[in-house]
Design an enzyme around this catalytic site. Structure first.
Site, PDB file in Angstrom:
ATOM      1  N   LYS A  77      -1.393  -4.834 -12.072  1.00  0.00           N
ATOM      2  CA  LYS A  77      -1.076  -5.356 -10.732  1.00  0.00           C
ATOM      3  C   LYS A  77      -1.076  -6.878 -10.782  1.00  0.00           C
ATOM      4  CE  LYS A  77      -2.121  -4.933  -5.807  1.00  0.00           C
ATOM      5  NZ  LYS A  77      -2.811  -4.180  -4.741  1.00  0.00           N
ATOM      6  N   ASP A 194      -7.003  -1.631   5.093  1.00  0.00           N
ATOM      7  CA  ASP A 194      -5.556  -1.360   5.100  1.00  0.00           C
ATOM      8  C   ASP A 194      -5.348   0.089   4.678  1.00  0.00           C
ATOM      9  OD1 ASP A 194      -2.843  -1.748   5.403  1.00  0.00           O
ATOM     10  OD2 ASP A 194      -2.562  -2.751   3.489  1.00  0.00           O
ATOM     11  N   ASN A 199      -1.462   3.707   1.121  1.00  0.00           N
ATOM     12  CA  ASN A 199      -2.390   3.232   0.105  1.00  0.00           C
ATOM     13  C   ASN A 199      -3.320   4.312  -0.416  1.00  0.00           C
ATOM     14  OD1 ASN A 199      -1.434   0.615  -0.127  1.00  0.00           O
ATOM     15  ND2 ASN A 199      -2.610  -0.071   1.656  1.00  0.00           N
ATOM     16  N   ASP A 211      -5.289  -0.222  -3.550  1.00  0.00           N
ATOM     17  CA  ASP A 211      -4.941  -1.416  -2.772  1.00  0.00           C
ATOM     18  C   ASP A 211      -6.127  -1.956  -1.961  1.00  0.00           C
ATOM     19  OD1 ASP A 211      -3.354  -3.411  -1.871  1.00  0.00           O
ATOM     20  OD2 ASP A 211      -1.955  -2.160  -0.748  1.00  0.00           O
TER      21      ASP A 211
HETATM   22  P1  ADP Z   1       0.529  -3.685  -2.462  1.00  0.00           P
HETATM   23  O1  ADP Z   1      -0.556  -4.606  -2.033  1.00  0.00           O
HETATM   24  O2  ADP Z   1       1.714  -4.407  -2.971  1.00  0.00           O
HETATM   25  O3  ADP Z   1       0.832  -2.638  -1.425  1.00  0.00           O
HETATM   26  P2  ADP Z   1      -0.627  -1.492  -4.002  1.00  0.00           P
HETATM   27  O4  ADP Z   1      -1.941  -1.619  -4.691  1.00  0.00           O
HETATM   28  O5  ADP Z   1      -0.576  -0.657  -2.777  1.00  0.00           O
HETATM   29  O6  ADP Z   1      -0.060  -2.959  -3.755  1.00  0.00           O
HETATM   30  O7  ADP Z   1       0.398  -0.948  -5.080  1.00  0.00           O
HETATM   31  C1  ADP Z   1       1.757  -0.794  -4.775  1.00  0.00           C
HETATM   32  C2  ADP Z   1       2.276   0.487  -5.399  1.00  0.00           C
HETATM   33  O8  ADP Z   1       2.089   0.447  -6.810  1.00  0.00           O
HETATM   34  C3  ADP Z   1       1.565   1.733  -4.946  1.00  0.00           C
HETATM   35  O9  ADP Z   1       2.118   2.292  -3.788  1.00  0.00           O
HETATM   36  C4  ADP Z   1       1.729   2.656  -6.119  1.00  0.00           C
HETATM   37  O10 ADP Z   1       2.976   3.305  -6.067  1.00  0.00           O
HETATM   38  C5  ADP Z   1       1.728   1.714  -7.288  1.00  0.00           C
HETATM   39  N1  ADP Z   1       0.380   1.623  -7.870  1.00  0.00           N
HETATM   40  C6  ADP Z   1      -0.599   0.757  -7.554  1.00  0.00           C
HETATM   41  N2  ADP Z   1      -1.710   0.962  -8.297  1.00  0.00           N
HETATM   42  C7  ADP Z   1      -1.412   2.014  -9.100  1.00  0.00           C
HETATM   43  C8  ADP Z   1      -2.140   2.731 -10.115  1.00  0.00           C
HETATM   44  N3  ADP Z   1      -3.398   2.402 -10.440  1.00  0.00           N
HETATM   45  N4  ADP Z   1      -1.520   3.757 -10.719  1.00  0.00           N
HETATM   46  C9  ADP Z   1      -0.261   4.086 -10.417  1.00  0.00           C
HETATM   47  N5  ADP Z   1       0.480   3.453  -9.486  1.00  0.00           N
HETATM   48  C10 ADP Z   1      -0.090   2.437  -8.825  1.00  0.00           C
HETATM   49 MG    MG Z   2      -0.168  -0.995  -0.773  1.00  0.00          MG
END
Ligand code: ADP
Ligand code: MG
Length: 359
Positions: A77, A194, A199, A211
């Protein structure tokens, strides 16, 4: 590098989602050259504030830092260093006592690093208390590497996108979520802030909370307002899936209640189930109560109150109730007090006429 271009073209936020900055690219390349990561593949998601890539970790063992990971798929991320998205985030920062005296920075690079740190730290704490979430693996500047939730390089579906599961499964997921929210609040001392079907991922028949960079300590100024919103989102979503949900008010009470413990948790859940099963989910009185609850006054600064202040606040609160300024008694509840505010509550209301042995 080709993979970076595979970003979701449909993303509306193109204006701020230009490619990653040079520093971040170098950092990711370093992860590979240092052997922390084997490869970095396609971008699985891009949002206002982050890119998430799929990658692989070759297995990693570092005694000095007490790190030991098996070879596995990872999610990388990357918090954007060039975005206007952080502007809205000040509300999560204000009132966070860990940042008392720290001025909210407007330097996006510093902010990206701050949110990455928070995400990493929060995931660690959540995992420590058994919350189903990705395992935080390592952190450097604005990048968090965590275990990948999904199959091979396909991320697990978000609850929002989840199709073809039975109402029984939705009911289980709801139960899991409300219990996780309680553990988050009571043990991890975090409010997600959130929390919604966007999420939460669905993997191995369980909900996985993700998230958490904006999650805040449960004792901070705005925590209860964020918690109330989280309760609202979760309730609204599971209701739409045909689950007979508790009222938002009841869920909020459950998450914050200090009179629920390991001895009466199960009886409490059973009793609530019984009550909810008998209820008409379209009960207009309950819906009305919830919408009042969403507007109700929530006292701030639950932390750092001494006895005298607490009493004073309670008095003011009673006054407000008497004056009809607020109809809800949740302040006392959150503080673990009886309805009459004259002592510690030891048993949840709905269990009072059941015969339970005291702890
Ligand atoms: P944002 O703050 O941009 O919403 P998120 O943490 O929600 O960030 O991550 C965005 C997307 O990335 C998620 O909806 C998911 O599809 C994917 N994602 C995030 N973390 C993971 C993870 N550990 N494993 C697989 N997919 C992930
Ligand atoms: Mg998110």
């Amino acid at each position: 590098k080709k993979s970076e271009k595979k970003r979701n073209r449909k993303d509306k936020d193109q204006s701020t989602s230009e490619s990653m900055d040079k520093g971040t690219r170098i950092l990711l390349t370093k992860f590979v050259s240092q052997g922390k990561l084997e490869e970095i593949n396609g971008c699985v998601a891009t949002g206002k504030e982050s890119f998430v890539f799929h990658g692989t970790c070759p297995g990693y063992d570092d005694e000095k830092f007490n790190i030991d990971f098996d070879a596995q798929d990872v999610a990388i991320k990357v918090f954007k260093t060039a975005t206007l998205g952080y502007k809205d985030r000040q509300k999560y920062f204000t009132g966070e006592f860990r940042f008392k005296g720290v001025k909210y920075s407007h330097n996006p690079r510093r902010l990206a690093k701050l949110w990455a740190e928070k995400e990493f730290r929060n995931l660690k704490k959540m995992q420590k208390h058994g919350i189903n979430c990705p395992t935080a693996m390592f952190l450097k500047n604005n990048v968090v590497v965590m275990s990948f939730v999904g199959k091979q390089s396909t991320p697990a579906p978000r609850l929002k996108d989840l199709k073809g599961v039975t109402t029984r499964r939705w009911r289980q997921l709801y139960r899991q979520m409300i219990c996780s929210m309680r553990v988050m609040y009571q043990k991890v001392e975090l409010v997600h802030a959130d929390l919604s079907e966007y999420n939460i991922l669905y993997s191995q028949k369980k909900a996985v909370i993700i998230d958490v960079s904006q999650s805040i300590h449960s004792q901070t100024e705005n925590a209860l307002e964020f918690l109330r919103k989280d309760c609202w989102n979760i309730t609204k979503f599971f209701k739409s899936k045909g689950v007979k949900c508790w009222s938002v008010r009841e869920l909020f009470g459950f998450v914050t209640s200090l009179s629920i413990n390991s001895n009466n948790l199960e009886p409490f859940l059973e009793e609530m189930q019984r009550i909810v099963d008998q209820r008409d989910p379209k009960d207009s009185e309950m819906i009305e109560k919830d919408s009042l609850f969403m507007k109700a006054f929530i006292p701030k600064s639950l932390s750092d109150l001494d006895q005298e202040e607490t009493e004073q606040m309670s008095l003011n609160y009673v006054e407000r109730i008497l004056k009809g300024e607020t109809s809800e008694m949740f302040y006392g509840e959150v503080m673990g007090l009886k309805k009459t505010l004259d002592g510690i509550e030891t048993q949840p209301e709905i269990l009072k006429n059941l015969d339970l042995k005291d702890n």
